[in-house]
Design an enzyme around this catalytic site. Sequence first.
Site, PDB file in Angstrom:
ATOM      1  N   CYS A 126     -26.840 -68.264 -61.221  1.00  0.00           N
ATOM      2  CA  CYS A 126     -26.941 -66.966 -60.540  1.00  0.00           C
ATOM      3  C   CYS A 126     -25.627 -66.197 -60.600  1.00  0.00           C
ATOM      4  O   CYS A 126     -25.610 -64.987 -60.871  1.00  0.00           O
ATOM      5  CB  CYS A 126     -27.327 -67.167 -59.075  1.00  0.00           C
ATOM      6  SG  CYS A 126     -28.817 -68.115 -58.778  1.00  0.00           S
ATOM      7  N   ASP A 127     -24.511 -66.886 -60.347  1.00  0.00           N
ATOM      8  CA  ASP A 127     -23.229 -66.216 -60.138  1.00  0.00           C
ATOM      9  C   ASP A 127     -22.178 -66.481 -61.207  1.00  0.00           C
ATOM     10  O   ASP A 127     -21.077 -65.934 -61.145  1.00  0.00           O
ATOM     11  CB  ASP A 127     -22.650 -66.639 -58.780  1.00  0.00           C
ATOM     12  CG  ASP A 127     -23.574 -66.272 -57.627  1.00  0.00           C
ATOM     13  OD1 ASP A 127     -24.287 -65.267 -57.747  1.00  0.00           O
ATOM     14  OD2 ASP A 127     -23.587 -67.005 -56.616  1.00  0.00           O
ATOM     15  N   CYS A 179     -24.993 -71.638 -56.792  1.00  0.00           N
ATOM     16  CA  CYS A 179     -25.867 -71.415 -57.947  1.00  0.00           C
ATOM     17  C   CYS A 179     -25.059 -70.893 -59.124  1.00  0.00           C
ATOM     18  O   CYS A 179     -24.700 -69.707 -59.171  1.00  0.00           O
ATOM     19  CB  CYS A 179     -26.980 -70.434 -57.589  1.00  0.00           C
ATOM     20  SG  CYS A 179     -28.128 -70.112 -58.947  1.00  0.00           S
TER      21      CYS A 179
END
Length: 224
Positions: A58-59, A55
């Site tokens: 996300c990261d 992701c």
Amino acid sequence: DFKRETVIRINEDKSVVTNEGSYEAKAIILATGAENRKLNLEKEAELTGKGVSYCATCDGNFYRNKIVAVAGGGNTALEDAIYLSNLASKVYLIHRRDEFRGEEKYVEELKQKENVEFVLNSNIIKLNGTEKLESIEIKNNDGSTKEIELNGLFIAVGQEPKNGIFSNIINIDKAGYIESIDGVHTNVDGIYVAGDARVKDLRQLTTAVSDGSISATTAIKEMK
């Protein structure tokens, strides 16, 4: 009541059959999620969260001004590469073919990025690192191999929903995701959907939680 059982099927009368028995319900919410498709490489599980991610949104911020790679050729991979190009110092976009499956507009945008390099006709064959990801090895279709040092690898080769057991009564698209009219209702009254199991544009924990709240409150309101 919470039951840890494996659902085998759902019947038209909204009874749920599991490996342990059968349950009758006034409403059912399908929230089976979807699993990220893996590269099935040695150390992939071990290095997940230590340089390997599924992701980018996300990261991605953990890799600001670092070197990363994106594996994949669809829209998700292209969008991830665009997003990461605004954070990382260098982005390798690795695809097993010489053409991308994603939209041409994304490809053209990436071609304008000075810090993005296409690595085509190539597959990742090895992940190197012990405590964290340090490099990857790729193999070109001509048989040659190459090692690329990097800090992060974002795998975007699709997801796998587990909705096949519902296909006898619920409309499911070609990719296996549950179709819904409005993100909540399925084609069967009293059966709802929430989270990554359904057709949607963004699959993240935040959107899944939102789906769950909406589906639950909708089911309660409409329950007869």
